[in-house]
Write a protein that holds these residues in place. Structure first.
Motif, mmCIF file in Angstrom:
data_model
loop_
_atom_site.group_PDB
_atom_site.id
_atom_site.type_symbol
_atom_site.label_atom_id
_atom_site.label_comp_id
_atom_site.label_asym_id
_atom_site.label_seq_id
_atom_site.Cartn_x
_atom_site.Cartn_y
_atom_site.Cartn_z
ATOM 1 N N UNK A 53 32.594 9.889 -2.926
ATOM 2 C CA UNK A 53 33.494 10.379 -1.885
ATOM 3 C C UNK A 53 34.474 9.283 -1.436
ATOM 4 N N UNK A 54 34.102 8.016 -1.619
ATOM 5 C CA UNK A 54 34.985 6.910 -1.240
ATOM 6 C C UNK A 54 36.274 6.941 -2.060
ATOM 7 N N UNK A 55 36.190 7.349 -3.325
ATOM 8 C CA UNK A 55 37.384 7.441 -4.164
ATOM 9 C C UNK A 55 38.341 8.497 -3.600
ATOM 10 N N UNK A 56 37.784 9.628 -3.194
ATOM 11 C CA UNK A 56 38.583 10.711 -2.627
ATOM 12 C C UNK A 56 39.201 10.273 -1.300
ATOM 13 N N UNK A 57 38.392 9.630 -0.473
ATOM 14 C CA UNK A 57 38.861 9.200 0.846
ATOM 15 C C UNK A 57 39.923 8.105 0.729
ATOM 16 N N UNK A 58 39.763 7.197 -0.211
ATOM 17 C CA UNK A 58 40.769 6.140 -0.443
ATOM 18 C C UNK A 58 42.113 6.766 -0.801
ATOM 19 N N UNK A 59 42.093 7.727 -1.704
ATOM 20 C CA UNK A 59 43.330 8.390 -2.128
ATOM 21 C C UNK A 59 43.947 9.156 -0.953
ATOM 22 N N UNK A 61 43.586 8.588 2.333
ATOM 23 C CA UNK A 61 44.055 7.701 3.397
ATOM 24 C C UNK A 61 45.243 6.839 2.993
ATOM 25 N N UNK A 62 45.233 6.355 1.746
ATOM 26 C CA UNK A 62 46.237 5.364 1.357
ATOM 27 C C UNK A 62 47.218 5.837 0.300
ATOM 28 N N UNK A 97 28.190 2.655 2.292
ATOM 29 C CA UNK A 97 28.741 3.853 2.908
ATOM 30 C C UNK A 97 30.204 3.977 2.477
ATOM 31 N N UNK A 98 30.787 5.136 2.718
ATOM 32 C CA UNK A 98 32.210 5.326 2.401
ATOM 33 C C UNK A 98 33.045 4.302 3.156
ATOM 34 N N UNK A 99 32.764 4.127 4.452
ATOM 35 C CA UNK A 99 33.534 3.160 5.244
ATOM 36 C C UNK A 99 33.383 1.740 4.722
ATOM 37 N N UNK A 100 32.190 1.371 4.272
ATOM 38 C CA UNK A 100 31.994 0.028 3.712
ATOM 39 C C UNK A 100 32.806 -0.147 2.431
ATOM 40 N N UNK A 101 32.834 0.875 1.595
ATOM 41 C CA UNK A 101 33.620 0.792 0.362
ATOM 42 C C UNK A 101 35.093 0.581 0.705
ATOM 43 N N UNK A 104 35.698 -3.009 2.225
ATOM 44 C CA UNK A 104 35.622 -4.092 1.237
ATOM 45 C C UNK A 104 36.740 -3.974 0.203
ATOM 46 N N UNK A 105 37.107 -2.746 -0.188
ATOM 47 C CA UNK A 105 38.209 -2.565 -1.134
ATOM 48 C C UNK A 105 39.512 -3.071 -0.532
ATOM 49 N N UNK A 106 39.743 -2.752 0.723
ATOM 50 C CA UNK A 106 40.952 -3.215 1.408
ATOM 51 C C UNK A 106 40.981 -4.738 1.467
ATOM 52 N N UNK A 107 39.850 -5.357 1.772
ATOM 53 C CA UNK A 107 39.775 -6.814 1.852
ATOM 54 C C UNK A 107 40.029 -7.457 0.483
ATOM 55 N N UNK A 108 39.496 -6.853 -0.571
ATOM 56 C CA UNK A 108 39.705 -7.384 -1.920
ATOM 57 C C UNK A 108 41.189 -7.335 -2.287
#
Length: 143
Positions: A53-59, A61-62, A97-101, A104-108
């Motif tokens: 779900x983090x992949x879906x949420x990333x797309x 949101x950003x 969690x989705x929020x952790x992904x 951390x992805x944003x920080x990377x």
């Protein structure tokens, strides 16, 4: 960055060498809605489960996607922080969690400057990009 790093365990003081080994979509292997990123930590397997779900949420949101390279770096950053903070030392599997992904992805991406600055995987030779070593290039990529 986080595909091959060393970190000191907060509780034991042990020096740990963490190396990315692979990425597996866990739907087939664990019947989970996750993508598992495997690291060898001093030779022992450690898995970071990232909810799909983090992949879906990333797309959503950003507007950008989480690439394989970004997923590996995100999981590595999470693992490094878990070891440094002493989070449940010695586990074989950590679940983000989705929020952790997303965090951390944003920080990377912020650390790298942009996603095309992320190291390519697999790491075959630290002085040569994997694409060059294997002779694999996608259309439009520099040879």
């Amino acid at each position: 960055m986080y595909e091959d790093f060393k970190v000191t365990d907060r509780w034991t003081g042990e020096d740990l060498h963490c190396v990315w080994k692979g990425t597996i979509v866990a739907i087939a292997t664990r019947h989970a809605d996750a993508t598992d990123i495997r690291f060898a930590v001093n030779g022992k397997p450690v898995w970071i489960a990232m909810p799909n779900l983090a992949w879906v949420e990333q797309k959503r949101r950003t507007g950008y996607v989480i690439t394989d390279y970004l997923a590996a770096q995100t999981a590595g950053r999470y693992l490094q922080h878990a070891v440094k903070s002493g989070y449940d030392n010695g586990r074989e599997m950590y679940t983000m969690t989705v929020d952790e992904v997303l965090e951390h992805a944003s920080a990377v991406v912020k650390e790298a400057g942009r996603t095309d600055n992320l190291p390519s995987l697999p790491v075959i030779n630290e002085n040569i990009r994997a694409e060059d070593e294997l002779g694999i290039h996608l259309p439009g990529e520099p040879a």
